[in-house]
Design an enzyme around this catalytic site. Structure first.
Site, PDB file in Angstrom:
ATOM      1  N   GLY A  53       0.258  -5.317   5.449  1.00 58.57           N
ATOM      2  CA  GLY A  53       0.926  -5.867   4.279  1.00 58.57           C
ATOM      3  C   GLY A  53       1.066  -4.676   3.372  1.00 58.57           C
ATOM      4  O   GLY A  53       1.028  -5.050   2.267  1.00 58.57           O
ATOM      5  N   HIS A  54       1.418  -3.370   3.677  1.00 56.01           N
ATOM      6  CA  HIS A  54       1.651  -2.405   2.583  1.00 56.01           C
ATOM      7  C   HIS A  54       2.663  -1.462   3.487  1.00 56.01           C
ATOM      8  O   HIS A  54       2.775  -1.463   4.628  1.00 56.01           O
ATOM      9  CB  HIS A  54       0.600  -1.860   2.238  1.00 56.01           C
ATOM     10  CG  HIS A  54      -0.376  -1.305   3.245  1.00 56.01           C
ATOM     11  ND1 HIS A  54      -1.332  -2.125   3.837  1.00 56.01           N
ATOM     12  CD2 HIS A  54      -0.618   0.185   3.701  1.00 56.01           C
ATOM     13  CE1 HIS A  54      -2.241  -1.214   4.861  1.00 56.01           C
ATOM     14  NE2 HIS A  54      -1.415  -0.043   4.651  1.00 56.01           N
ATOM     15  N   ALA A  55       2.910  -0.415   2.736  1.00 56.51           N
ATOM     16  CA  ALA A  55       3.725   0.776   3.104  1.00 56.51           C
ATOM     17  C   ALA A  55       2.889   2.098   2.488  1.00 56.51           C
ATOM     18  O   ALA A  55       2.267   1.751   1.553  1.00 56.51           O
ATOM     19  CB  ALA A  55       5.389   0.834   2.861  1.00 56.51           C
ATOM     20  N   ARG A 100       4.107  -2.404   7.156  1.00 48.92           N
ATOM     21  CA  ARG A 100       3.562  -2.514   8.375  1.00 48.92           C
ATOM     22  C   ARG A 100       2.575  -3.883   8.143  1.00 48.92           C
ATOM     23  O   ARG A 100       1.987  -3.715   7.018  1.00 48.92           O
ATOM     24  CB  ARG A 100       2.835  -1.690   8.988  1.00 48.92           C
ATOM     25  CG  ARG A 100       1.472  -1.163   8.557  1.00 48.92           C
ATOM     26  CD  ARG A 100       1.234  -0.286   7.117  1.00 48.92           C
ATOM     27  NE  ARG A 100       2.344   0.633   7.060  1.00 48.92           N
ATOM     28  CZ  ARG A 100       2.125   1.983   7.384  1.00 48.92           C
ATOM     29  NH1 ARG A 100       1.019   2.419   7.830  1.00 48.92           N
ATOM     30  NH2 ARG A 100       3.174   2.543   7.285  1.00 48.92           N
TER      31      ARG A 100
END
Length: 148
Positions: A53-55, A100
């Site tokens: 839950g981040h990039a 992702r």
């Protein structure tokens, strides 16, 4: 360069199989397109929980399912793609600026992550709207005006 989900790819890692079992080795800058600076595992993920839950602004990753299976959701702000990982000799290479999420962990699933950089909290983009804003700014800057 503007990265898209099409820049993410499965890397077939070397596998040596003998009667007693198999072994896979991974060398940075040989099997993965970056020097490996950090390695970590995700495990004991409760059923139904998601990770990621981040990039990342600068960090690249190789994600491998060393036990069990899980899905990686890739998102470049325009397209989404689901990749199922369930083999210790297949790694998903994710470049910078790709959102992702990891979900659908099987019971006992273990996710190995090889990272191109040491941990740096400022490299993370944890809010999806911020990710979209950054991607849109980079996309606009990358376009050239065509003459009329």
């Amino acid at each position: 360069m503007i990265t898209t989900i099409h820049d993410c790819r499965i890397i077939n890692l070397p596998r040596i199989s003998v009667r007693q079992g198999s072994i896979t080795t991974i060398y940075g800058e040989e099997h993965v397109p970056f020097q490996i600076k950090r390695v970590y595992f995700l495990y004991d993920v409760p059923g139904g929980e998601n990770r990621g839950g981040h990039a990342h602004k600068n960090l690249q990753q190789l994600i491998v399912s060393v036990m069990g299976a899980f899905d990686v959701i890739l998102d470049d702000g325009r397209e989404r793609r689901r990749v199922h990982l369930d083999r210790g000799y297949n790694g998903l290479c994710i470049p910078t600026m790709i959102w992702r999420e990891i979900e659908n962990f099987s019971s006992g699933g273990i996710c190995l992550v090889l990272a191109s950089e040491l941990y740096d909290a400022s490299d993370y983009i944890r809010e999806y709207q911020e990710f979209l804003n950054i991607k849109q700014t980079k996309d606009s800057a990358g376009r050239q005006s065509l003459p009329l």
